[in-house]
Design a protein around this motif. Structure first.
Motif, short mmCIF file in Angstrom:
data_model
loop_
_atom_site.label_atom_id
_atom_site.label_comp_id
_atom_site.label_asym_id
_atom_site.label_seq_id
_atom_site.Cartn_x
_atom_site.Cartn_y
_atom_site.Cartn_z
N LYS A 4 -9.97 25.25 -17.87
CA LYS A 4 -8.66 25.88 -17.93
C LYS A 4 -8.19 26.22 -16.52
CE LYS A 4 -8.78 25.79 -22.36
NZ LYS A 4 -8.48 24.52 -22.92
N GLU A 5 -6.96 25.87 -16.22
CA GLU A 5 -6.42 26.12 -14.89
C GLU A 5 -5.56 27.37 -14.84
OE1 GLU A 5 -4.52 22.65 -13.33
OE2 GLU A 5 -6.22 21.38 -13.84
N PHE A 6 -5.04 27.80 -15.99
CA PHE A 6 -4.15 28.96 -16.02
C PHE A 6 -4.51 29.88 -17.18
CE2 PHE A 6 -1.58 25.72 -13.98
CZ PHE A 6 -1.06 26.41 -12.90
N ILE A 7 -4.28 31.15 -16.98
CA ILE A 7 -4.26 32.13 -18.06
C ILE A 7 -2.86 32.72 -18.01
CG2 ILE A 7 -5.20 34.26 -18.99
CD1 ILE A 7 -7.79 33.63 -17.38
N PHE A 8 -2.09 32.53 -19.07
CA PHE A 8 -0.71 33.00 -19.10
C PHE A 8 -0.63 34.39 -19.72
CE2 PHE A 8 -0.15 28.33 -19.26
CZ PHE A 8 0.55 28.19 -18.07
N VAL A 9 0.13 35.27 -19.06
CA VAL A 9 0.32 36.63 -19.56
C VAL A 9 1.82 36.94 -19.53
CG1 VAL A 9 -0.25 39.07 -19.27
CG2 VAL A 9 -1.93 37.32 -18.62
N ALA A 22 0.92 34.15 -14.29
CA ALA A 22 0.02 33.03 -14.53
C ALA A 22 -1.18 33.17 -13.62
CB ALA A 22 0.73 31.70 -14.27
N CYS A 23 -2.31 33.46 -14.19
CA CYS A 23 -3.54 33.48 -13.40
C CYS A 23 -3.85 32.02 -13.08
CB CYS A 23 -4.67 34.13 -14.20
SG CYS A 23 -6.28 33.95 -13.43
N ASP A 24 -3.67 31.64 -11.83
CA ASP A 24 -3.87 30.25 -11.40
C ASP A 24 -5.31 30.11 -10.93
OD1 ASP A 24 -3.92 27.77 -10.11
OD2 ASP A 24 -1.86 27.96 -9.40
N VAL A 25 -6.17 29.63 -11.80
CA VAL A 25 -7.60 29.55 -11.52
C VAL A 25 -7.89 28.57 -10.39
CG1 VAL A 25 -9.86 28.99 -12.53
CG2 VAL A 25 -8.14 30.22 -13.89
N ARG A 26 -7.17 27.48 -10.34
CA ARG A 26 -7.41 26.47 -9.30
C ARG A 26 -7.05 26.98 -7.92
NH1 ARG A 26 -4.23 21.11 -10.27
NH2 ARG A 26 -2.63 22.67 -10.17
N ARG A 27 -5.91 27.66 -7.81
CA ARG A 27 -5.46 28.16 -6.49
C ARG A 27 -5.93 29.59 -6.20
NH1 ARG A 27 -0.74 25.25 -8.32
NH2 ARG A 27 -0.51 23.38 -7.08
N LYS A 28 -6.52 30.22 -7.19
CA LYS A 28 -7.06 31.58 -7.07
C LYS A 28 -6.00 32.59 -6.63
CE LYS A 28 -11.62 29.93 -6.42
NZ LYS A 28 -12.93 30.09 -6.29
N THR A 71 -1.87 38.72 -5.50
CA THR A 71 -0.78 38.76 -6.46
C THR A 71 0.49 38.42 -5.69
OG1 THR A 71 -0.55 41.12 -6.09
CG2 THR A 71 -1.86 40.45 -7.97
N ILE A 72 1.36 37.66 -6.31
CA ILE A 72 2.56 37.17 -5.64
C ILE A 72 3.77 37.68 -6.40
CG2 ILE A 72 3.82 35.15 -4.84
CD1 ILE A 72 1.07 33.67 -4.94
N VAL A 73 4.50 38.59 -5.78
CA VAL A 73 5.68 39.19 -6.39
C VAL A 73 6.83 39.02 -5.42
CG1 VAL A 73 6.75 41.33 -7.19
CG2 VAL A 73 4.33 40.91 -7.63
N GLY A 74 8.00 38.76 -5.93
CA GLY A 74 9.16 38.65 -5.05
C GLY A 74 10.28 37.94 -5.74
N GLN A 79 13.50 30.45 -5.15
CA GLN A 79 13.95 31.03 -3.89
C GLN A 79 12.80 31.20 -2.90
OE1 GLN A 79 15.40 34.49 -5.82
NE2 GLN A 79 17.49 33.75 -5.90
N ARG A 80 11.59 30.88 -3.30
CA ARG A 80 10.42 31.04 -2.44
C ARG A 80 10.24 29.83 -1.56
NH1 ARG A 80 6.73 32.99 -7.17
NH2 ARG A 80 7.26 35.16 -7.22
N LYS A 81 9.64 30.04 -0.42
CA LYS A 81 9.28 28.95 0.47
C LYS A 81 7.83 28.54 0.26
CE LYS A 81 13.07 29.31 3.21
NZ LYS A 81 14.16 29.01 2.34
N ASP A 82 7.09 29.24 -0.61
CA ASP A 82 5.67 29.00 -0.83
C ASP A 82 5.48 27.73 -1.65
OD1 ASP A 82 3.02 29.00 -1.64
OD2 ASP A 82 2.95 31.17 -1.90
N ALA A 83 4.90 26.71 -1.03
CA ALA A 83 4.73 25.42 -1.70
C ALA A 83 3.69 25.48 -2.82
CB ALA A 83 4.32 24.36 -0.68
N ASN A 84 2.87 26.52 -2.85
CA ASN A 84 1.85 26.62 -3.90
C ASN A 84 2.41 27.15 -5.20
OD1 ASN A 84 -0.28 25.66 -2.37
ND2 ASN A 84 -0.65 27.66 -1.47
N ILE A 85 3.65 27.59 -5.21
CA ILE A 85 4.26 28.12 -6.42
C ILE A 85 5.30 27.11 -6.91
CG2 ILE A 85 5.51 30.04 -7.47
CD1 ILE A 85 2.84 30.86 -6.31
N PRO A 86 5.05 26.45 -8.06
CA PRO A 86 6.04 25.51 -8.56
C PRO A 86 7.35 26.22 -8.88
CG PRO A 86 3.99 25.38 -9.81
CD PRO A 86 3.90 26.57 -8.91
#
Length: 132
Positions: A4-9, A22-28, A71-74, A79-86
């Motif tokens: 499992k790669e994600f745990i959705f809450v 989304a707990c992103d297990v692959r990207r931690k 944790t990533i909040v914003g 609108q994010r520049k973070d490439a790790n967040i689809p």
């Protein structure tokens, strides 16, 4: 079986808005797939809630290493520049943030790349008909 790669809450904020953690297990990490911009006080509240979700999942999974995952909040992911967040599409005026959460989780779980046109209000209406 595939790990499992994600745990959705799905997380309700003040009985007025739904957002997806989304707990992103692959990207931690623990990204928040919100759809609206937040004032700084709401960001602090969201960060606290997201930290509580992370801590609870770490305890349930018996994984202390999760406590170090950021944790990533914003802003919403578009609108994010973070490439790790689809990116996820914002819902329109009068839209239903709960349906947005379900559609976003479905697309992430199916490993689909998301963009501002991944789904539309017509998709939200179809999903409402599917679940009601």
């Amino acid at each position: 079986p595939k790990a499992k790669e994600f745990i959705f809450v799905p997380l309700n904020i003040n009985d007025s808005h739904w957002t997806l953690v989304a707990c992103d297990v692959r990207r931690k990490n623990f990204p928040n797939y919100g759809t609206v911009r937040m004032a700084s006080t709401k960001k602090e509240d969201a960060y606290l809630r997201l930290t509580n979700v992370r801590n609870a999942l770490a305890a349930m999974c018996h994984d202390k290493a999760m406590l170090t995952w950021p944790t990533i909040v914003g802003k919403c992911p578009l609108q994010r520049k973070d490439a790790n967040i689809p990116a996820s599409p914002p819902y329109g005026v009068g839209g239903d943030c709960g349906l947005h959460v379900l559609l976003t989780a479905r697309h992430i779980a199916n490993d689909n790349r998301m963009s501002s046109s991944t789904y539309t209000s017509a998709d939200a209406k179809a999903l409402r008909a599917e679940i009601c």
